[in-house]
Design a protein around this motif. Structure first.
Motif, mmCIF file in Angstrom:
data_model
loop_
_atom_site.group_PDB
_atom_site.id
_atom_site.type_symbol
_atom_site.label_atom_id
_atom_site.label_comp_id
_atom_site.label_asym_id
_atom_site.label_seq_id
_atom_site.Cartn_x
_atom_site.Cartn_y
_atom_site.Cartn_z
ATOM 1 N N PHE A 1 0.815 -1.211 0.000
ATOM 2 C CA PHE A 1 0.000 0.000 0.000
ATOM 3 C C PHE A 1 0.856 1.272 0.000
ATOM 4 O O PHE A 1 0.467 2.285 -0.595
ATOM 5 N N ALA A 2 2.017 1.238 0.647
ATOM 6 C CA ALA A 2 2.908 2.404 0.601
ATOM 7 C C ALA A 2 3.435 2.613 -0.811
ATOM 8 O O ALA A 2 3.573 3.753 -1.273
ATOM 9 N N GLY A 3 3.724 1.520 -1.512
ATOM 10 C CA GLY A 3 4.158 1.633 -2.909
ATOM 11 C C GLY A 3 3.058 2.193 -3.795
ATOM 12 O O GLY A 3 3.305 3.000 -4.700
ATOM 13 N N LEU A 4 1.809 1.777 -3.534
ATOM 14 C CA LEU A 4 0.673 2.282 -4.303
ATOM 15 C C LEU A 4 0.437 3.768 -4.020
ATOM 16 O O LEU A 4 0.155 4.557 -4.943
ATOM 17 N N LEU A 5 0.562 4.155 -2.767
ATOM 18 C CA LEU A 5 0.432 5.570 -2.389
ATOM 19 C C LEU A 5 1.478 6.413 -3.122
ATOM 20 O O LEU A 5 1.166 7.462 -3.702
ATOM 21 N N THR B 1 15.615 0.489 3.626
ATOM 22 C CA THR B 1 15.174 -0.437 2.581
ATOM 23 C C THR B 1 13.705 -0.220 2.246
ATOM 24 O O THR B 1 13.326 -0.123 1.069
ATOM 25 N N GLY B 2 12.861 -0.144 3.268
ATOM 26 C CA GLY B 2 11.431 0.032 3.048
ATOM 27 C C GLY B 2 11.101 1.359 2.410
ATOM 28 O O GLY B 2 10.330 1.427 1.444
ATOM 29 N N GLN B 3 11.703 2.430 2.924
ATOM 30 C CA GLN B 3 11.420 3.757 2.376
ATOM 31 C C GLN B 3 11.994 3.890 0.967
ATOM 32 O O GLN B 3 11.338 4.427 0.060
ATOM 33 N N GLY B 4 13.219 3.408 0.765
ATOM 34 C CA GLY B 4 13.830 3.497 -0.557
ATOM 35 C C GLY B 4 13.052 2.714 -1.597
ATOM 36 O O GLY B 4 12.844 3.185 -2.721
ATOM 37 N N PHE B 5 12.587 1.513 -1.228
ATOM 38 C CA PHE B 5 11.868 0.683 -2.194
ATOM 39 C C PHE B 5 10.499 1.262 -2.528
ATOM 40 O O PHE B 5 10.149 1.413 -3.695
ATOM 41 N N THR B 6 9.707 1.593 -1.521
ATOM 42 C CA THR B 6 8.339 2.041 -1.795
ATOM 43 C C THR B 6 8.299 3.400 -2.480
ATOM 44 O O THR B 6 7.526 3.610 -3.419
ATOM 45 N N TYR B 7 9.131 4.323 -2.037
ATOM 46 C CA TYR B 7 9.129 5.657 -2.632
ATOM 47 C C TYR B 7 9.547 5.591 -4.095
ATOM 48 O O TYR B 7 8.940 6.224 -4.967
#
Length: 439
Positions: free
Chosen positions: A257-261, A380-386
């Motif tokens: 959902f963060a990636g979709l946002l 990792t999470g922020q870099g990937f989703t953003y």
């Protein structure tokens, strides 16, 4: 008679001291609360993102000249942006892993050097294909800088001030954009188009100076570094895609959902950032100086939007701030692209709220994405989703490019509003994180 005042009983636990009031209240309380090391980290992230923005906008501002020089159609010019943003997803994911494994500051320096080197290389490109490759490689650094810098500053910041602090970092994008617009106006006013676009790219060497300062002055937040190094799963892609169980919620849902946002917000944003300069020149008939003037209103609105959105994300909450400005951004796009021919004064005025709304929605991203992930995989999470959002959202500028020949640039820009609708829906799958402290 003595004039010495009688001794006063100490007051405890009732009123805060003057020092406490100074540190915790006022318009710049968020900056004071960072402390010396935090302020240096803020300066490094601010400067890195501003120059990242400068290097990014050398392409959209030079797009008309590039198209004429290489004989490109709208689809080919739109592909420049798409390739940059798609490759940035790879760069952002790699930089996020580096940030978790070797530290935030080292990863920050790597990203800045990468985008600076390949921006300069773009100025030497002999043909369209080579320029496309150099622009793609520039995307490797472009993708990682913001995510790494945002995590670095977030880990120095208290929950109370995180939204406005990261909003201030985000405002540096408008600073870099403004600098690019000024340089564009000067370069294209005094040089022929065939040389001017090359000079624009060569000025992308500026970020190298920042790296020298960061290397000596900026350090990772000690508490977050200790927490990250004690976790065996630091920098793990497997961890951010781990599904939830009865005992552990997992991070898969958050990542999806963060990636979709991010896809929705950046699809809308990059559609406008890429095509508005071309729209102003080709469909509104503005000169180089005229385009720069209109962009001044747009960029001024963007700068204030970042700061205002940062404040509101602390006051309203992360989700409400994004919902509010997703709606307002969609409305502004529709209004901006349907202004009657000849009403250029209205176009000028509406540039301010358009820039304000499409930037205010970004202000909560740094704090929100940082709070959605634990310390060991925060980069990792922020870099990937953003950056996945950047890559998928990159379809929007290309789609506009291919539709521009039949619909006109203004008509095709309406697709940017669809991105903001996607972002609003994605929030339904994410929690509110306002007030969450980071290790």
């Amino acid at each position: 008679m003595s004039t010495t005042p009688p001794p006063q009983a100490p007051v405890t636990g009732v009123h805060p001291s003057t020092d406490e009031l100074t540190a915790d209240d006022g318009a710049l309380a968020w900056l004071r609360a960072l402390g010396p090391n935090g302020r240096r980290a803020f300066a490094g992230a601010f400067g890195g993102y501003a120059l990242d923005s400068y290097d990014y906008f050398t392409l959209p501002l030079s797009m008309v000249a590039l198209a004429a020089y290489f004989g490109l159609d709208s689809g080919q010019t739109g592909l420049f942006t798409t390739v940059t943003l798609v490759v940035s997803a790879v760069g952002g994911a790699i930089a996020g892993v580096f940030a978790d494994r070797v530290g935030r500051v080292k990863a920050l320096m790597i990203t800045v050097i990468t985008y600076a080197v390949f921006t300069v290389a773009c100025g030497f490109a002999p043909n369209y294909e080579t320029l496309l490759v150099f622009r793609a490689l520039q995307g490797l650094g472009f993708g990682g800088e913001w995510a790494v810098g945002a995590v670095l500053v977030a880990e120095y910041t208290s929950a109370k001030h995180r939204g406005r602090t990261l909003g201030a970092v985000q405002s540096s994008w408008a600073v870099g954009w403004a600098l690019a617009a000024v340089v564009y106006t000067l370069v294209f006013s005094f040089l022929g188009d065939d040389l001017a676009w090359r000079v624009m790219f060569w000025t992308g060497a500026l970020p190298a100076l920042l790296v020298l300062w960061v290397r000596r002055r900026v350090h990772d937040a000690p508490e977050a570094t200790a927490a990250r190094e004690q976790n065996a799963q630091k920098g793990s892609f497997a961890a951010i895609f781990k599904p939830g169980t009865a005992e552990s919620p997992g991070l898969l849902r958050t990542t999806v959902f963060a990636g979709l946002l991010s896809t929705g917000v950046q699809g809308g944003y990059y559609t406008l950032a890429t095509w508005v300069p071309t729209y102003l020149k080709t469909e509104r008939g503005l000169s180089v100086v005229g385009t720069g003037g209109y962009l001044t209103f747009l960029i001024s609105g963007a700068f204030l939007g970042y700061l205002t959105g940062g404040y509101l994300t602390d006051v309203l909450g992360r989700k409400r701030n994004i919902w509010l400005f997703a709606l307002l951004s969609a409305i502004c796009i529709l209004a901006y692209t349907h202004i009657p021919s000849g009403a250029n004064t209205l176009l000028l005025v509406l540039g301010f709220p358009l820039g304000f709304c499409m930037s205010a929605i970004f202000s909560g991203f740094g704090s929100y994405l940082s709070e959605l992930y634990p310390t060991a995989v925060r980069g990792t999470g922020q870099g990937f989703t953003y950056n996945t959002g950047r890559a998928v959202g990159a379809v929007f500028p290309t789609l506009v490019g291919f539709l521009a020949d039949s619909w006109g640039v203004g008509g095709a820009l309406v697709f940017g509003a669809i991105g903001y609708g996607i972002a609003a829906l994605a929030l339904l799958g994410l929690p509110e994180t306002r007030g969450k402290e980071l290790a």
